[in-house]
Design a protein around this motif. Structure first.
Motif, PDB file in Angstrom:
ATOM      1  N   UNK A 108       0.841  -1.199   0.000  1.00 54.50           N
ATOM      2  CA  UNK A 108       0.000   0.000   0.000  1.00 54.50           C
ATOM      3  C   UNK A 108       0.879   1.253   0.000  1.00 54.50           C
ATOM      4  N   UNK A 109       1.939   1.236   0.837  1.00 56.33           N
ATOM      5  CA  UNK A 109       2.858   2.378   0.896  1.00 56.33           C
ATOM      6  C   UNK A 109       3.552   2.585  -0.446  1.00 56.33           C
ATOM      7  N   UNK A 110       3.913   1.487  -1.111  1.00 57.79           N
ATOM      8  CA  UNK A 110       4.578   1.576  -2.406  1.00 57.79           C
ATOM      9  C   UNK A 110       3.653   2.191  -3.454  1.00 57.79           C
ATOM     10  N   UNK A 111       2.391   1.768  -3.448  1.00 52.95           N
ATOM     11  CA  UNK A 111       1.428   2.323  -4.400  1.00 52.95           C
ATOM     12  C   UNK A 111       1.228   3.818  -4.174  1.00 52.95           C
ATOM     13  N   UNK A 112       1.124   4.214  -2.892  1.00 51.87           N
ATOM     14  CA  UNK A 112       0.951   5.639  -2.578  1.00 51.87           C
ATOM     15  C   UNK A 112       2.193   6.440  -2.985  1.00 51.87           C
ATOM     16  N   UNK A 113       3.377   5.850  -2.752  1.00 52.28           N
ATOM     17  CA  UNK A 113       4.618   6.527  -3.113  1.00 52.28           C
ATOM     18  C   UNK A 113       4.723   6.702  -4.628  1.00 52.28           C
ATOM     19  N   UNK A 114       4.376   5.662  -5.368  1.00 56.90           N
ATOM     20  CA  UNK A 114       4.410   5.759  -6.831  1.00 56.90           C
ATOM     21  C   UNK A 114       3.424   6.813  -7.325  1.00 56.90           C
ATOM     22  N   UNK A 115       2.258   6.877  -6.672  1.00 59.82           N
ATOM     23  CA  UNK A 115       1.273   7.893  -7.034  1.00 59.82           C
ATOM     24  C   UNK A 115       1.791   9.298  -6.795  1.00 59.82           C
ATOM     25  N   UNK A 116       2.483   9.477  -5.657  1.00 61.91           N
ATOM     26  CA  UNK A 116       3.061  10.786  -5.340  1.00 61.91           C
ATOM     27  C   UNK A 116       4.168  11.159  -6.314  1.00 61.91           C
ATOM     28  N   UNK A 117       4.974  10.159  -6.723  1.00 65.09           N
ATOM     29  CA  UNK A 117       6.043  10.419  -7.691  1.00 65.09           C
ATOM     30  C   UNK A 117       5.474  10.883  -9.025  1.00 65.09           C
ATOM     31  N   UNK A 118       4.414  10.198  -9.476  1.00 63.38           N
ATOM     32  CA  UNK A 118       3.772  10.574 -10.736  1.00 63.38           C
ATOM     33  C   UNK A 118       3.197  11.984 -10.637  1.00 63.38           C
ATOM     34  N   UNK A 119       2.559  12.261  -9.499  1.00 69.57           N
ATOM     35  CA  UNK A 119       1.977  13.592  -9.283  1.00 69.57           C
ATOM     36  C   UNK A 119       3.056  14.671  -9.272  1.00 69.57           C
ATOM     37  N   UNK A 120       4.193  14.344  -8.631  1.00 68.61           N
ATOM     38  CA  UNK A 120       5.306  15.296  -8.560  1.00 68.61           C
ATOM     39  C   UNK A 120       5.890  15.565  -9.952  1.00 68.61           C
ATOM     40  N   UNK A 121       6.048  14.505 -10.751  1.00 72.09           N
ATOM     41  CA  UNK A 121       6.578  14.669 -12.103  1.00 72.09           C
ATOM     42  C   UNK A 121       5.631  15.485 -12.975  1.00 72.09           C
ATOM     43  N   UNK A 122       4.345  15.233 -12.827  1.00 68.94           N
ATOM     44  CA  UNK A 122       3.354  15.992 -13.602  1.00 68.94           C
ATOM     45  C   UNK A 122       3.377  17.467 -13.210  1.00 68.94           C
ATOM     46  N   UNK A 123       3.508  17.713 -11.903  1.00 66.72           N
ATOM     47  CA  UNK A 123       3.565  19.096 -11.424  1.00 66.72           C
ATOM     48  C   UNK A 123       4.823  19.797 -11.931  1.00 66.72           C
ATOM     49  N   UNK A 124       5.952  19.064 -11.918  1.00 62.92           N
ATOM     50  CA  UNK A 124       7.195  19.632 -12.443  1.00 62.92           C
ATOM     51  C   UNK A 124       7.077  19.957 -13.930  1.00 62.92           C
ATOM     52  N   UNK A 125       6.488  19.033 -14.678  1.00 59.12           N
ATOM     53  CA  UNK A 125       6.309  19.260 -16.119  1.00 59.12           C
ATOM     54  C   UNK A 125       5.427  20.479 -16.366  1.00 59.12           C
ATOM     55  N   UNK A 126       4.364  20.607 -15.552  1.00 50.54           N
ATOM     56  CA  UNK A 126       3.464  21.756 -15.701  1.00 50.54           C
ATOM     57  C   UNK A 126       4.204  23.060 -15.376  1.00 50.54           C
TER      58      UNK A 126
END
Length: 308
Positions: free
Chosen positions: A72-90
């Protein structure tokens, strides 16, 4: 009869001691394996692979539960990483979009006939440009290890380019530069080094008094390291604030007296410097001014940086 009772008690106590020792090793075997796994592994995938299964039903249940929690922690971490990358790209896309009208503004300012208005607008344009530049490098900071190339850099060339950027601001405040012994080359990344120098000079100009000078020179310490020193004679930094000036968003006493301070410049400069092996030091006194020193790594230290 008494001997028989003592003998039975002795047998019972001995059996209990052996049973206690055996249970101790049985119970602690799993705990030790669990602690060892968590202490030696930092990656979630490796933790899941090397996680002990347990021996008793209780340990197996505990192991399964922890496995589920880690997943569960891994899934949440991967979700946060994707969100962070999307925010950086934006953010990067937004910065590049803003740069277009900013470039047009600079061309319009340069074409003005009113010199006084032109100089004032150039200073305000420079402040916007610096803030945008800070945000750009803040966004790139998390991936800096993929975005630097160590090479021989001419310090004098970097400084001349950066000082030129501050020309309008320096003319407005009548600030000059005293340059000494800059004909040296260092091993660094030219782009990130220019960014570090830009933040330090920006602070020096911002807090310098009008009609003053900023002194820049290089030296070598006893170990052979080249040190670049940038000294102003401005307001200075209080001894209480000095240990915290490289903290994120810390503006200090001086920063609270002006809305122009974001507390990000020195924080970013320090973090970037650490990534490319430059050691940044600061000394200051109220009313006397501040000195920022950049100590560059030696060749053998560069090898360690590249090997990270």
């Amino acid at each position: 009869m008494e001997i028989s009772i003592l003998y039975i008690n002795f047998i019972n106590i001995t059996a209990f001691v052996f049973f206690f020792i055996w249970r101790y090793f049985q119970e602690t075997k799993y705990i030790k394996a669990l602690v060892s796994t968590l202490a030696n592994e930092k990656d979630l995938d490796f933790i899941l692979e090397s996680f002990p299964d347990g021996y008793s039903s209780f340990e197996k249940t505990l192991s399964t539960t922890i496995d589920d929690l880690v997943l569960v922690a891994k899934e949440e971490l991967n979700g946060l990483k994707v969100e962070h990358l999307e925010e950086n790209d934006y953010t990067l896309a937004w910065i590049h979009e803003v740069k277009t009208p900013l470039t047009s503004m600079k061309l319009m300012i340069d074409s003005l006939d009113d010199r006084n208005a032109q100089k004032k607008l150039e200073v305000e344009w420079l402040r916007i440009h610096l803030l945008l530049d800070q945000q750009l490098h803040n966004t790139r900071l998390s991936t800096i290890e993929k975005d630097y190339m160590i090479e021989e850099v001419d310090i004098q060339k970097v400084l001349h380019m950066e000082i030129k950027e501050f020309q309008a601001w320096c003319i407005q405040k009548n600030i000059g530069f005293d340059l000494e012994n800059l004909e040296v080359k260092v091993l660094s990344d030219p782009k990130w080094l220019a960014f570090i120098v830009r933040q330090v000079i920006s602070n020096a100009v911002k807090y310098s008094h009008a009609d003053s000078e900023i002194h820049i020179r290089t030296d070598r310490d006893d170990t052979g390291h080249i040190i670049l020193m940038i000294r102003d004679s401005g307001t200075g930094i209080s001894q209480a604030d000095l240990p915290r000036i490289f903290e994120k968003a810390f503006t200090g006493t001086n920063g609270r007296q002006t809305t122009a301070s974001t507390g990000m410049g020195l924080y970013l400069a320090k973090n970037v410097a650490e990534q490319i092996g430059i050691h940044v030091l600061a000394s200051s006194n109220i009313g006397v001014g501040s000195t920022f020193s950049l100590r560059f790594p030696l060749k053998n230290e560069i090898v360690k940086i590249l090997g990270r």
